[in-house]
Write an enzyme that holds these catalytic residues in place. Sequence first.
Site, PDB file in Angstrom:
ATOM      1  N   TYR A 182       0.832  -1.208   0.000  1.00  0.00           N
ATOM      2  CA  TYR A 182       0.000   0.000   0.000  1.00  0.00           C
ATOM      3  C   TYR A 182       0.870   1.264   0.000  1.00  0.00           C
ATOM      4  O   TYR A 182       2.105   1.186  -0.003  1.00  0.00           O
ATOM      5  CB  TYR A 182      -0.987  -0.059   1.175  1.00  0.00           C
ATOM      6  CG  TYR A 182      -1.839  -1.302   1.086  1.00  0.00           C
ATOM      7  CD1 TYR A 182      -2.819  -1.410   0.104  1.00  0.00           C
ATOM      8  CD2 TYR A 182      -1.611  -2.396   1.917  1.00  0.00           C
ATOM      9  CE1 TYR A 182      -3.574  -2.574  -0.030  1.00  0.00           C
ATOM     10  CE2 TYR A 182      -2.364  -3.562   1.789  1.00  0.00           C
ATOM     11  CZ  TYR A 182      -3.342  -3.646   0.814  1.00  0.00           C
ATOM     12  OH  TYR A 182      -4.080  -4.790   0.666  1.00  0.00           O
ATOM     13  N   GLY A 324      -3.404 -14.338  12.677  1.00  0.00           N
ATOM     14  CA  GLY A 324      -4.291 -13.837  11.637  1.00  0.00           C
ATOM     15  C   GLY A 324      -5.323 -14.862  11.239  1.00  0.00           C
ATOM     16  O   GLY A 324      -6.393 -14.994  11.848  1.00  0.00           O
ATOM     17  N   ARG A 325      -4.984 -15.654  10.218  1.00  0.00           N
ATOM     18  CA  ARG A 325      -5.960 -16.610   9.697  1.00  0.00           C
ATOM     19  C   ARG A 325      -6.488 -17.538  10.788  1.00  0.00           C
ATOM     20  O   ARG A 325      -7.646 -17.943  10.759  1.00  0.00           O
ATOM     21  CB  ARG A 325      -5.315 -17.406   8.553  1.00  0.00           C
ATOM     22  CG  ARG A 325      -5.080 -16.558   7.313  1.00  0.00           C
ATOM     23  CD  ARG A 325      -4.118 -17.208   6.359  1.00  0.00           C
ATOM     24  NE  ARG A 325      -2.761 -17.257   6.879  1.00  0.00           N
ATOM     25  CZ  ARG A 325      -1.747 -17.889   6.296  1.00  0.00           C
ATOM     26  NH1 ARG A 325      -1.952 -18.542   5.178  1.00  0.00           N
ATOM     27  NH2 ARG A 325      -0.538 -17.870   6.829  1.00  0.00           N
ATOM     28  N   CYS A 351      -5.242 -22.314   3.550  1.00  0.00           N
ATOM     29  CA  CYS A 351      -5.708 -22.653   2.201  1.00  0.00           C
ATOM     30  C   CYS A 351      -5.870 -21.439   1.293  1.00  0.00           C
ATOM     31  O   CYS A 351      -6.106 -21.596   0.105  1.00  0.00           O
ATOM     32  CB  CYS A 351      -7.046 -23.366   2.304  1.00  0.00           C
ATOM     33  SG  CYS A 351      -8.328 -22.299   2.980  1.00  0.00           S
ATOM     34  N   ALA A 398     -18.779 -32.159   5.127  1.00  0.00           N
ATOM     35  CA  ALA A 398     -20.181 -31.789   5.379  1.00  0.00           C
ATOM     36  C   ALA A 398     -20.757 -32.640   6.506  1.00  0.00           C
ATOM     37  O   ALA A 398     -21.365 -32.129   7.458  1.00  0.00           O
ATOM     38  CB  ALA A 398     -21.014 -31.965   4.108  1.00  0.00           C
TER      39      ALA A 398
END
Length: 648
Positions: A182, A324-325, A351, A398
């Site tokens: 940035y 973080g993640r 991921c 799932a």
Amino acid sequence: MIDHCPTMRTTPASTLASPFRLRNKTVKNRFVVPAMGTGFATADGFVTPALLDYYEARARGGAGIVIVETTTVEFPRGIHASNKLVADTDLAIPGLAELASVIKRHGALAILQLNHAGRMGKTRINGIQPVAPSAIAAPGGQIPKALTQNEIALIVQRFGAAARRAEMAGFDGSEVHAAHGYLLATFASLCSNKREDKYGGTIEGRSLFLREVLQNMRHSTSDEFLLWCRINGREYGNDDALTLSEGQELAKLVAPYIDAISVSVRGYGSQSLVNYPDAPGALLPVAEAIKQVVKVPVIAVGRLSPEVANRAISECRADFIALGRQTIADPDTPNLILSGRTDDVRPCIACFYCADWGAKLDRPIGCQVNAAVGKERIYELIPTAHPRHVVVIGAGPAGLEAARLLGLRGHRVILLEKEPHIGGQLAQAAIPPHKDRLKPLIRYFSAQLQKANVEIRTSVTVDRQYVLDLKPDIILYAGGAKQIVPNIPGVDSHHVTTPIDVLYERVQPGKTAAIIGGGLTGCEVAEHLDQQGVKVTIIHPHDGLAKEAGSSERTRAIAHLSARPVTVLLRTRCVSISPEGAVVREADGTERLIKAETVVLACGVEPDNALYQDLLETGIEAHMIGDCWRPGLIATAVADGARWGHML
Ligand SMILES: Cc1cc2nc3c(=O)[nH]c(=O)nc-3n(C[C@H](O)[C@H](O)[C@H](O)COP(=O)(O)O)c2cc1C
Ligand code: SF4
């Protein structure tokens, strides 16, 4: 070099639980939730209920400091993606005040990250030409306008005004984003700053803008307001990249103006993912190098596991640990680690789904393993008032997530799986090289299903009668997907096999293999076979590999593959399979034989729901979840599981 641990010889070493004093404020422990853009703000950059829920959950999770995501000081020129927060107008203050309040309610310090996108800005998003130190485009970006000194002075004032608003809103402090690609980071780096005025040249000149920003913010806020910046300790992948010693100089130059420093990194080209490491603690040496030259506390980041984090703190290599993640995947991580319940931490599988969906695809973030991101209130765990007997068929992502939640909510759950182990596509996906990072997720489900009192039956052949005998109230069918078999001559030959059989080593591959299909699975199977000494050719009809994957995941897969002697044939179709190998047709119509002792069909998957149709006839309420009705990512399967897990 500075002695950072003068007390170490006389007092016990610090731990992750040790409080820390910053100005007149006490941070309750060493965990930090670093700034992570969510895309949950309104189109104009204001706070929303989803944003409040998301941050409250992260603060409730126990971190000592929660840094709110990139917030622009100049809308819209200073945003790099849609739905980013703003602090460039007083209209933002009420929403920001709510945000600060939900964070502080849980005893965390609330810090607002202030940023200007610079050349990461995009005309297609904000309708304005991006700005930068020099008219040099970011990789894949637009040519920016080089800022004049007057324009720099205006942006300096904007940072000051935004910090004042942050303080008015009740934030404990602000972090200036001078890292990654940035505006302020591009001034610090010779890759993007070719100026010949006082804002260019040596690191002293290149850091002047940042120092002016920090000074202005200090003057615009009270003495109690905390102020720090995030820098790149170094850059990678470009001849002009910021070196570590320049990073150290930069840290020394800004140190007089700040209460702490957060250390990240930036990479170009093949190193562009370096700030999202796979390996725990990969960036720690950079933070440590900065710590050696400044007295202000250092915030380290980069897939910091509890073990690495604990050592980093006790050995004084860093003062704070940013997760973080991991705090996207499980906001309760700090509390769980501090209370010794590491088995209960839902692990991030590194991921890139969150980063790809957020930053690259310009959508609100989601998480492959945590369907509740941004829906924390909706997905609150509420015990059921009407316990039912649920049979879940299929222990892929799932089925696992549905069974876990239903069990925790008080339903009686039996989970059936045909393989000898749980995991489904997760277990398969964890086998190729570099995919070990998925294994903790399978271990997590295994431990959690036990805690949720789910009865697991593996190696079972499920048919209609088997299910009827269990007398369930409800069936959730999570039977997964099966390989697509292309309609080409020779496809049923004995040397033709599937990724699952290769990965589970149910077949013995020959010395040469042709993989039909260069999606992510094809690439990973290629790596797996290459590692076993097989000479591999990928045959792919499209013009690029793994195009269905997110851009970062694709970059990583291609980088891994390029490091191996795998032959890739793009824009090439397999038209038949002969005993000698695969016959292919190239883009110009030429046909030739690719010799292969083994041919692997990696042409994608399709729903596998024949048993479901059979079960419907039993009259028992039944629903399909996961890949058996819409094959997709782990994220879609987990989201399906979560939906049914909360709904019943
Ligand atoms: C979805 C997402 C959004 C991010 N947004 C920001 C941001 O707004 N500001 C920032 O300084 N870093 C941002 N980052 C980088 C993180 O703060 C952190 O440095 C990075 O994820 C590496 O740490 P980790 O390995 O613990 O995830 C973002 C990361 C992710 C995954
Ligand atoms: S999406 Fe993937 S990388 Fe991002 S937090 Fe979730 S598991 Fe981790």
